[in-house]
Design a protein around this motif. Sequence first.
Motif, PDB file in Angstrom:
ATOM      1  N   PHE A 197      64.921  16.195  64.056  1.00  0.00           N
ATOM      2  CA  PHE A 197      66.171  15.845  64.391  1.00  0.00           C
ATOM      3  C   PHE A 197      66.137  16.961  65.715  1.00  0.00           C
ATOM      4  O   PHE A 197      66.880  16.605  66.662  1.00  0.00           O
ATOM      5  CB  PHE A 197      67.272  16.283  63.443  1.00  0.00           C
ATOM      6  CG  PHE A 197      68.509  16.588  64.070  1.00  0.00           C
ATOM      7  CD1 PHE A 197      69.330  15.667  64.144  1.00  0.00           C
ATOM      8  CD2 PHE A 197      69.021  17.938  64.393  1.00  0.00           C
ATOM      9  CE1 PHE A 197      70.748  15.649  64.714  1.00  0.00           C
ATOM     10  CE2 PHE A 197      70.345  17.922  64.794  1.00  0.00           C
ATOM     11  CZ  PHE A 197      70.979  16.890  65.082  1.00  0.00           C
ATOM     12  N   ASP A 198      65.734  17.997  65.757  1.00  0.00           N
ATOM     13  CA  ASP A 198      65.759  18.900  66.683  1.00  0.00           C
ATOM     14  C   ASP A 198      65.149  18.583  68.008  1.00  0.00           C
ATOM     15  O   ASP A 198      65.596  18.882  68.834  1.00  0.00           O
ATOM     16  CB  ASP A 198      65.275  20.346  66.364  1.00  0.00           C
ATOM     17  CG  ASP A 198      66.025  21.264  65.423  1.00  0.00           C
ATOM     18  OD1 ASP A 198      67.217  20.905  65.394  1.00  0.00           O
ATOM     19  OD2 ASP A 198      65.534  22.212  65.020  1.00  0.00           O
ATOM     20  N   LEU A 199      64.170  17.837  67.726  1.00  0.00           N
ATOM     21  CA  LEU A 199      63.450  17.230  69.107  1.00  0.00           C
ATOM     22  C   LEU A 199      64.175  16.257  69.842  1.00  0.00           C
ATOM     23  O   LEU A 199      64.307  16.192  71.048  1.00  0.00           O
ATOM     24  CB  LEU A 199      62.199  16.517  68.600  1.00  0.00           C
ATOM     25  CG  LEU A 199      60.972  17.632  68.095  1.00  0.00           C
ATOM     26  CD1 LEU A 199      59.835  16.813  67.574  1.00  0.00           C
ATOM     27  CD2 LEU A 199      60.643  18.557  69.280  1.00  0.00           C
ATOM     28  N   ALA A 200      64.980  15.214  69.076  1.00  0.00           N
ATOM     29  CA  ALA A 200      65.815  14.180  69.532  1.00  0.00           C
ATOM     30  C   ALA A 200      67.021  14.348  69.792  1.00  0.00           C
ATOM     31  O   ALA A 200      67.848  13.711  70.278  1.00  0.00           O
ATOM     32  CB  ALA A 200      65.576  12.956  68.625  1.00  0.00           C
TER      33      ALA A 200
ATOM     34  N   GLY B   2      70.391  24.326  63.016  1.00  0.00           N
ATOM     35  CA  GLY B   2      68.905  23.770  63.138  1.00  0.00           C
ATOM     36  C   GLY B   2      68.237  23.371  62.008  1.00  0.00           C
ATOM     37  O   GLY B   2      68.715  23.308  60.919  1.00  0.00           O
ATOM     38  N   GLN B   3      67.123  22.618  62.553  1.00  0.00           N
ATOM     39  CA  GLN B   3      66.507  21.653  61.481  1.00  0.00           C
ATOM     40  C   GLN B   3      65.508  22.579  60.732  1.00  0.00           C
ATOM     41  O   GLN B   3      64.919  23.515  61.245  1.00  0.00           O
ATOM     42  CB  GLN B   3      66.093  20.435  62.315  1.00  0.00           C
ATOM     43  CG  GLN B   3      64.970  19.751  61.600  1.00  0.00           C
ATOM     44  CD  GLN B   3      64.034  19.046  62.335  1.00  0.00           C
ATOM     45  OE1 GLN B   3      64.119  18.636  63.327  1.00  0.00           O
ATOM     46  NE2 GLN B   3      62.605  19.083  61.738  1.00  0.00           N
ATOM     47  N   VAL B   8      59.188  22.350  55.109  1.00  0.00           N
ATOM     48  CA  VAL B   8      60.301  22.649  54.114  1.00  0.00           C
ATOM     49  C   VAL B   8      60.989  21.414  53.687  1.00  0.00           C
ATOM     50  O   VAL B   8      61.332  21.052  52.442  1.00  0.00           O
ATOM     51  CB  VAL B   8      61.438  23.553  54.584  1.00  0.00           C
ATOM     52  CG1 VAL B   8      62.615  23.666  53.942  1.00  0.00           C
ATOM     53  CG2 VAL B   8      60.657  25.087  54.972  1.00  0.00           C
ATOM     54  N   ILE B   9      61.178  20.408  54.744  1.00  0.00           N
ATOM     55  CA  ILE B   9      61.808  18.970  54.402  1.00  0.00           C
ATOM     56  C   ILE B   9      60.821  18.435  53.350  1.00  0.00           C
ATOM     57  O   ILE B   9      61.647  17.888  52.377  1.00  0.00           O
ATOM     58  CB  ILE B   9      61.892  18.286  55.660  1.00  0.00           C
ATOM     59  CG1 ILE B   9      63.085  19.007  56.704  1.00  0.00           C
ATOM     60  CG2 ILE B   9      62.374  16.962  55.542  1.00  0.00           C
ATOM     61  CD1 ILE B   9      62.936  18.521  57.924  1.00  0.00           C
TER      62      ILE B   9
END
Lengths: 287, 130
Positions: A197-200, B2-3, B8-9
């Motif tokens: 997610f953070d990348l896209a 933040g992801q 962890v995911i």
Amino acid sequence: MYALGEALKVLPWGTRGSIATPGPARQRYGGNTSCVEILGDEGTLLVLDAGTGVRPLGESLPKNLKRVDILLTHLHMDHIQGLGFFSALYDPEMAVHIWGPTCPTQSLSQRLTRYLSPPLFPVRLPDLPCQLTLHELPGDVTEIGEFRVSASLISHPGSTLGYRIESASSVVAYLPDHEPALGQGRVPDEPEWTSGFDLAEGADLLLHDCQYTESEYIDRVGWGHSTFGQSLDFAKLCGVQHLMAFHHDPSREDDALEGHVRDAVERFEPSFRVSIGAEGTAETLRS
Amino acid sequence: MGQHDIEVILMRQLAGHLVVPVLVVNLGMDIVYYNEAAEEILGLRFAETGKLSTAEAREHFLVLDADGSAIPPKAGPIYSAMRDKHAHTRDIVLQRVSDGRQQAMQAVAFPLLAQGDRELGTVCMLWVKP
């Protein structure tokens, strides 16, 4: 090939997944494996992955180019197979920087040398004439010329990176091998629990794994790839402007590829643009 | 927002499929995820609470020694695993604040140490004693 002053240009040289598939039934989207050229308006050239598409890319490099950066997502063969045939590696005047995923047991050099050495290849990586520097990721955000490059590990077997490339005016995200639905069968609806997610997030252009149809995915869970529908869900969650379907299954002929993408788009009715990654078809991003 | 790191995911995905109670804890000692089996023991639902800080967790349950005395967070297996970068285990009694229910169990904690020398937190599995 390009004039300085143009906006950021994204040019796929290979869009196929798994194995190169030349032939008349795949002429529109191409049979070369993953390789994408990114050229900034100040002349910085990035090469995303070194599948078989990197060989023709090497033939088109600007004559005055002195540095090229190759950003490898991972070391599966379809992403490195063209490396030994990339002309820049044989130019003593060329600074070549190869960026790739770290590994707890072997350096990036050691792992690439497993392919670039006899008996698999006649030339050893350390013997290449170019000025070669290797970098292991993930790490801090890296400045390469006019680009800011971020890399994070994403859901795919083995150590695999996705990339986010930011220019002053545009963001490109590249996740060619990615299974964000792993474990749930669908892309999570929570950004913080979604791989990549953070990348896209908010990208102007997302090149994303769309290898499987829904029926194919059932028997290939955990192989590290996505369906068209999952990619549309991921792109929606990330709020991208444009999803480019990438890493086409080797079995998929052009007509079938168009049909699958068209069906998925009709079902999901995305509010963003969707296209099919095609060799030689450039996408220009302007501010 | 933040992801989480991919490790962890994936840990959450795995924990979500296990029948053993599992807590996933970040470097700040927040419980960032607990699975359905842990929900039963804690008397909480992750969908309702989301992430729990140490202070928030203490409002819901206490971690006690076999003699009933409280185990300070930094003496427990979760923190110890994080600090020492190897697995720790300890017999504990988990007491719910809401109804005082006590459950004896073995806590087994291991650190999430990722490639690139990244320390991501700890995973704690709870083995209920008969």
